[in-house]
Design a protein around this motif. Structure first.
Motif, PDB file in Angstrom:
ATOM      1  N   THR A  55     -25.475  76.207  53.304  1.00 36.51           N
ATOM      2  CA  THR A  55     -25.358  74.758  52.004  1.00 36.51           C
ATOM      3  C   THR A  55     -25.235  73.060  52.056  1.00 36.51           C
ATOM      4  O   THR A  55     -25.997  72.728  50.983  1.00 36.51           O
ATOM      5  CB  THR A  55     -23.366  74.995  52.563  1.00 36.51           C
ATOM      6  N   THR A  56     -25.340  72.981  53.289  1.00 37.99           N
ATOM      7  CA  THR A  56     -25.745  71.076  53.372  1.00 37.99           C
ATOM      8  C   THR A  56     -27.189  70.565  52.594  1.00 37.99           C
ATOM      9  O   THR A  56     -27.583  70.223  52.082  1.00 37.99           O
ATOM     10  CB  THR A  56     -26.121  70.746  55.121  1.00 37.99           C
ATOM     11  N   GLU A  57     -28.118  71.638  53.113  1.00 36.30           N
ATOM     12  CA  GLU A  57     -29.640  71.515  52.151  1.00 36.30           C
ATOM     13  C   GLU A  57     -29.026  70.921  51.043  1.00 36.30           C
ATOM     14  O   GLU A  57     -29.817  71.040  50.201  1.00 36.30           O
ATOM     15  CB  GLU A  57     -30.556  72.982  52.638  1.00 36.30           C
ATOM     16  N   GLY A  58     -28.326  72.438  50.078  1.00 33.83           N
ATOM     17  CA  GLY A  58     -28.019  71.751  49.106  1.00 33.83           C
ATOM     18  C   GLY A  58     -27.153  71.150  48.487  1.00 33.83           C
ATOM     19  O   GLY A  58     -27.221  70.615  47.649  1.00 33.83           O
ATOM     20  N   PHE A  59     -26.409  70.300  49.003  1.00 34.05           N
ATOM     21  CA  PHE A  59     -26.066  69.006  49.328  1.00 34.05           C
ATOM     22  C   PHE A  59     -26.291  68.094  48.953  1.00 34.05           C
ATOM     23  O   PHE A  59     -27.230  67.188  48.261  1.00 34.05           O
ATOM     24  CB  PHE A  59     -24.355  69.464  49.841  1.00 34.05           C
ATOM     25  N   ALA A  60     -28.005  68.515  49.928  1.00 32.38           N
ATOM     26  CA  ALA A  60     -28.895  67.179  50.573  1.00 32.38           C
ATOM     27  C   ALA A  60     -29.363  67.012  48.606  1.00 32.38           C
ATOM     28  O   ALA A  60     -29.869  66.000  48.647  1.00 32.38           O
ATOM     29  CB  ALA A  60     -29.742  67.139  51.289  1.00 32.38           C
ATOM     30  N   LYS A  61     -29.892  68.295  48.709  1.00 32.12           N
ATOM     31  CA  LYS A  61     -31.027  68.451  47.277  1.00 32.12           C
ATOM     32  C   LYS A  61     -30.238  67.552  46.396  1.00 32.12           C
ATOM     33  O   LYS A  61     -31.093  66.823  45.389  1.00 32.12           O
ATOM     34  CB  LYS A  61     -30.935  69.564  47.178  1.00 32.12           C
ATOM     35  N   VAL A  62     -28.646  67.749  46.623  1.00 30.36           N
ATOM     36  CA  VAL A  62     -28.215  67.196  44.935  1.00 30.36           C
ATOM     37  C   VAL A  62     -28.630  65.469  44.958  1.00 30.36           C
ATOM     38  O   VAL A  62     -28.490  65.041  44.382  1.00 30.36           O
ATOM     39  CB  VAL A  62     -26.531  67.518  44.814  1.00 30.36           C
ATOM     40  N   LEU A  63     -27.937  65.241  45.969  1.00 35.37           N
ATOM     41  CA  LEU A  63     -28.263  63.712  46.385  1.00 35.37           C
ATOM     42  C   LEU A  63     -29.278  63.674  45.997  1.00 35.37           C
ATOM     43  O   LEU A  63     -29.818  62.330  45.339  1.00 35.37           O
ATOM     44  CB  LEU A  63     -28.166  63.043  48.244  1.00 35.37           C
ATOM     45  N   ALA A  64     -30.413  64.089  46.811  1.00 32.73           N
ATOM     46  CA  ALA A  64     -32.275  63.355  46.569  1.00 32.73           C
ATOM     47  C   ALA A  64     -32.218  63.261  44.605  1.00 32.73           C
ATOM     48  O   ALA A  64     -33.340  62.708  44.249  1.00 32.73           O
ATOM     49  CB  ALA A  64     -32.393  64.521  47.143  1.00 32.73           C
ATOM     50  N   GLU A  65     -31.774  64.611  43.878  1.00 32.82           N
ATOM     51  CA  GLU A  65     -32.472  64.632  43.060  1.00 32.82           C
ATOM     52  C   GLU A  65     -31.200  63.788  42.273  1.00 32.82           C
ATOM     53  O   GLU A  65     -32.231  62.732  40.951  1.00 32.82           O
ATOM     54  CB  GLU A  65     -31.766  66.078  42.012  1.00 32.82           C
ATOM     55  N   GLU A  66     -30.313  62.766  42.259  1.00 36.44           N
ATOM     56  CA  GLU A  66     -29.380  62.228  41.832  1.00 36.44           C
ATOM     57  C   GLU A  66     -30.225  61.185  41.970  1.00 36.44           C
ATOM     58  O   GLU A  66     -30.286  60.087  40.959  1.00 36.44           O
ATOM     59  CB  GLU A  66     -28.278  62.332  42.256  1.00 36.44           C
ATOM     60  N   ALA A  67     -30.502  60.376  43.103  1.00 39.92           N
ATOM     61  CA  ALA A  67     -31.343  59.849  43.852  1.00 39.92           C
ATOM     62  C   ALA A  67     -32.559  58.997  42.802  1.00 39.92           C
ATOM     63  O   ALA A  67     -33.072  58.109  42.110  1.00 39.92           O
ATOM     64  CB  ALA A  67     -31.370  59.408  45.164  1.00 39.92           C
ATOM     65  N   LYS A  68     -33.492  59.958  42.488  1.00 40.39           N
ATOM     66  CA  LYS A  68     -34.812  60.312  42.158  1.00 40.39           C
ATOM     67  C   LYS A  68     -34.360  59.527  40.880  1.00 40.39           C
ATOM     68  O   LYS A  68     -34.929  59.357  39.658  1.00 40.39           O
ATOM     69  CB  LYS A  68     -34.941  61.520  42.213  1.00 40.39           C
ATOM     70  N   ALA A  69     -33.403  60.568  39.838  1.00 42.11           N
ATOM     71  CA  ALA A  69     -32.963  59.830  38.282  1.00 42.11           C
ATOM     72  C   ALA A  69     -32.426  58.600  38.612  1.00 42.11           C
ATOM     73  O   ALA A  69     -32.880  57.503  37.639  1.00 42.11           O
ATOM     74  CB  ALA A  69     -31.606  61.166  38.059  1.00 42.11           C
ATOM     75  N   ARG A  70     -31.869  57.688  39.372  1.00 39.54           N
ATOM     76  CA  ARG A  70     -31.000  56.616  39.659  1.00 39.54           C
ATOM     77  C   ARG A  70     -32.075  55.719  39.698  1.00 39.54           C
ATOM     78  O   ARG A  70     -32.210  54.193  39.294  1.00 39.54           O
ATOM     79  CB  ARG A  70     -30.438  56.454  40.075  1.00 39.54           C
ATOM     80  N   TYR A  71     -33.300  56.187  40.580  1.00 40.86           N
ATOM     81  CA  TYR A  71     -34.422  55.210  41.495  1.00 40.86           C
ATOM     82  C   TYR A  71     -35.504  55.390  40.522  1.00 40.86           C
ATOM     83  O   TYR A  71     -36.057  56.099  41.876  1.00 40.86           O
ATOM     84  CB  TYR A  71     -34.224  54.787  42.488  1.00 40.86           C
ATOM     85  N   PRO A  72     -35.711  55.612  39.406  1.00 40.99           N
ATOM     86  CA  PRO A  72     -37.335  56.240  39.339  1.00 40.99           C
ATOM     87  C   PRO A  72     -38.688  55.584  40.187  1.00 40.99           C
ATOM     88  O   PRO A  72     -39.720  56.576  40.418  1.00 40.99           O
ATOM     89  CB  PRO A  72     -37.616  56.145  37.870  1.00 40.99           C
ATOM     90  N   ASN A  73     -38.706  54.598  40.461  1.00 40.16           N
ATOM     91  CA  ASN A  73     -39.911  53.466  40.871  1.00 40.16           C
ATOM     92  C   ASN A  73     -39.813  54.139  42.565  1.00 40.16           C
ATOM     93  O   ASN A  73     -40.336  54.006  43.728  1.00 40.16           O
ATOM     94  CB  ASN A  73     -39.407  52.308  41.144  1.00 40.16           C
ATOM     95  N   VAL A  74     -38.078  54.916  43.125  1.00 37.94           N
ATOM     96  CA  VAL A  74     -38.298  55.081  44.516  1.00 37.94           C
ATOM     97  C   VAL A  74     -38.430  56.343  44.700  1.00 37.94           C
ATOM     98  O   VAL A  74     -39.041  57.203  44.267  1.00 37.94           O
ATOM     99  CB  VAL A  74     -36.812  54.670  45.445  1.00 37.94           C
ATOM    100  N   ILE A  75     -39.842  56.422  45.583  1.00 35.85           N
ATOM    101  CA  ILE A  75     -39.965  57.725  46.558  1.00 35.85           C
ATOM    102  C   ILE A  75     -38.463  58.777  47.702  1.00 35.85           C
ATOM    103  O   ILE A  75     -38.416  57.720  48.276  1.00 35.85           O
ATOM    104  CB  ILE A  75     -41.196  58.057  47.342  1.00 35.85           C
ATOM    105  N   PHE A  76     -38.049  59.530  46.786  1.00 32.73           N
ATOM    106  CA  PHE A  76     -37.224  59.950  47.830  1.00 32.73           C
ATOM    107  C   PHE A  76     -37.712  61.335  48.554  1.00 32.73           C
ATOM    108  O   PHE A  76     -38.589  61.743  47.368  1.00 32.73           O
ATOM    109  CB  PHE A  76     -35.895  60.274  46.867  1.00 32.73           C
ATOM    110  N   LYS A  77     -37.486  61.499  50.085  1.00 32.76           N
ATOM    111  CA  LYS A  77     -37.956  62.662  50.252  1.00 32.76           C
ATOM    112  C   LYS A  77     -37.604  63.924  51.314  1.00 32.76           C
ATOM    113  O   LYS A  77     -36.295  62.981  52.247  1.00 32.76           O
ATOM    114  CB  LYS A  77     -39.022  62.240  51.509  1.00 32.76           C
ATOM    115  N   LEU A  78     -37.024  64.618  50.587  1.00 32.52           N
ATOM    116  CA  LEU A  78     -35.665  66.039  51.421  1.00 32.52           C
ATOM    117  C   LEU A  78     -36.557  66.513  52.670  1.00 32.52           C
ATOM    118  O   LEU A  78     -37.247  67.097  51.802  1.00 32.52           O
ATOM    119  CB  LEU A  78     -34.919  66.094  50.464  1.00 32.52           C
ATOM    120  N   VAL A  79     -35.698  66.325  52.690  1.00 30.08           N
ATOM    121  CA  VAL A  79     -36.659  66.990  55.085  1.00 30.08           C
ATOM    122  C   VAL A  79     -35.543  67.389  55.779  1.00 30.08           C
ATOM    123  O   VAL A  79     -34.621  66.710  56.253  1.00 30.08           O
ATOM    124  CB  VAL A  79     -36.910  65.933  55.444  1.00 30.08           C
ATOM    125  N   ASP A  80     -36.136  68.653  56.604  1.00 32.92           N
ATOM    126  CA  ASP A  80     -35.817  69.253  57.678  1.00 32.92           C
ATOM    127  C   ASP A  80     -35.573  68.233  58.746  1.00 32.92           C
ATOM    128  O   ASP A  80     -36.950  68.425  59.300  1.00 32.92           O
ATOM    129  CB  ASP A  80     -36.413  70.765  57.375  1.00 32.92           C
TER     130      ASP A  80
END
Ligand SMILES: Cc1cc2nc3c(=O)[nH]c(=O)nc-3n(C[C@H](O)[C@H](O)[C@H](O)COP(=O)(O)O)c2cc1C
Length: 308
Positions: A103-128
């Motif tokens: 579940t947490t992975e899904g929420f983290a993914k949502v956060l990372a994807e939304e952040a990528k859309a907000r800050y296209p020049n920033v690199i977001f990595k989702l990491v276990d």
């Protein structure tokens, strides 16, 4: 040749065998004599053959004992990915997550994807978190990272399996002092108040990060599954974005909101696709729907990308 002497050496025996073979195969006597006299060559050859036979025997014994070659170490996901040329000079944010049932992975993914859309020049990595470091010492990355750091945790009184190693290493290192002064972070946790230790692990990690010098981007968010975890998550994100704007938005960047809205539809499709890759249940999709209601996009549009 001294076969008749008191005790024939093994070299004498070998010479005799070579001599008789040379006779048997029709070599002339001069050639046979040359072989026999060149004892040194024969000695070297016999040693080489013995070593080779020994190596082959050892190889077969080793294989039959069932030992497998050592596995190559797990790659250091973030370090290797972030050191590419393309990434150089860009701001970076890592979203770490610990999870038991994804579940947490899904929420983290949502956060990372939304952040990528907000800050296209920033690199977001989702990491276990467990895949980041193969050895405990490699968690030392924390002290050199100046990037905002968003950490997802959930509690069980104990950490999740994939965060157990990090948690042990981190909580046992209180003597490290304030070594994390370059680190900025936020923590959101998925828990349930019905449990005695409500979001305990996240609270401990948040406090320790702060104690060890790291700076809060936003206060810890304690999601409660019993009440409405999506609302808690949305509320925490609303606190997060203004702070990340200050850290991540380019000075000359204008029209961010317009760009963000343009990106949003694409982002929603990506999120639903990635959610589906985590779990095929409609439950996961509906969580994503709720999580995105605060983005002011209509439910009808979101339902267009629903997977069953
Ligand atoms: C076996 C089990 C133990 C849990 N223990 C706790 C706990 O101690 N404290 C808490 O706040 N939540 C606890 N939870 C609730 C989880 O944190 C919550 O369900 C969360 O959404 C699970 O996230 P995950 O799927 O990423 O592991 C527990 C859940 C389960 C299934």
């Amino acid at each position: 040749m001294q076969i008749g002497s008191e005790k024939a050496s093994s070299l004498d025996l070998l010479s005799a065998i070579v001599a008789s073979l040379s006779d048997g195969y029709g070599l002339d006597s001069d050639t046979g004599d040359a072989f026999v006299e060149n004892r040194l060559l024969i000695a070297v050859m016999s040693i080489v053959i013995a070593v080779l036979v020994g190596c082959v025997a050892i190889f077969f014994i080793w294989r039959s004992s069932g030992r497998k070659p050592a596995e190559p170490p797990k790659p250091l996901v973030v370090k290797t990915q972030m050191d590419t040329e393309e990434d150089q000079g860009k701001k970076k944010v890592t979203v770490f997550f610990g999870t038991q049932t994804k579940t947490t992975e899904g929420f983290a993914k949502v956060l990372a994807e939304e952040a990528k859309a907000r800050y296209p020049n920033v690199i977001f990595k989702l990491v276990d978190i467990d895949e980041y470091a193969t050895e405990d010492d490699e968690y030392d990355f924390l002290k050199v990272r100046a990037d905002p750091f968003v950490f997802f945790r959930y509690g069980d009184g104990e950490p999740t399996d994939n965060a157990a190693r990090f948690y042990k290493w981190f909580t046992e290192g209180k003597e490290r002092g304030t070594w994390l002064e370059n680190l900025q972070f936020g923590v959101f946790s998925l828990g349930n108040q019905k449990y005695e230790h409500f979001n305990k692990v996240a609270v401990v990690v948040d406090e320790l990060l702060h104690e060890q010098g790291a700076k809060h981007i936003v206060q810890v968010g304690l999601g409660d599954d019993d009440q409405g975890i999506e609302d808690d998550f949305s509320a925490w994100r609303e606190l997060l974005w203004p702070e990340l704007n200050k850290l991540l938005q380019d000075e000359n960047e204008t029209g961010r909101d317009a760009l963000y809205k343009d990106n949003l539809k694409t982002v929603l499709v990506r999120i639903f696709q990635s959610m589906k890759s985590i779990s095929n249940t409609t439950c996961v999709s509906s969580r994503a729907n709720v999580a995105f209601t605060n983005l002011k996009y209509s439910r009808v549009e979101i339902d267009e990308v629903r997977f069953e």
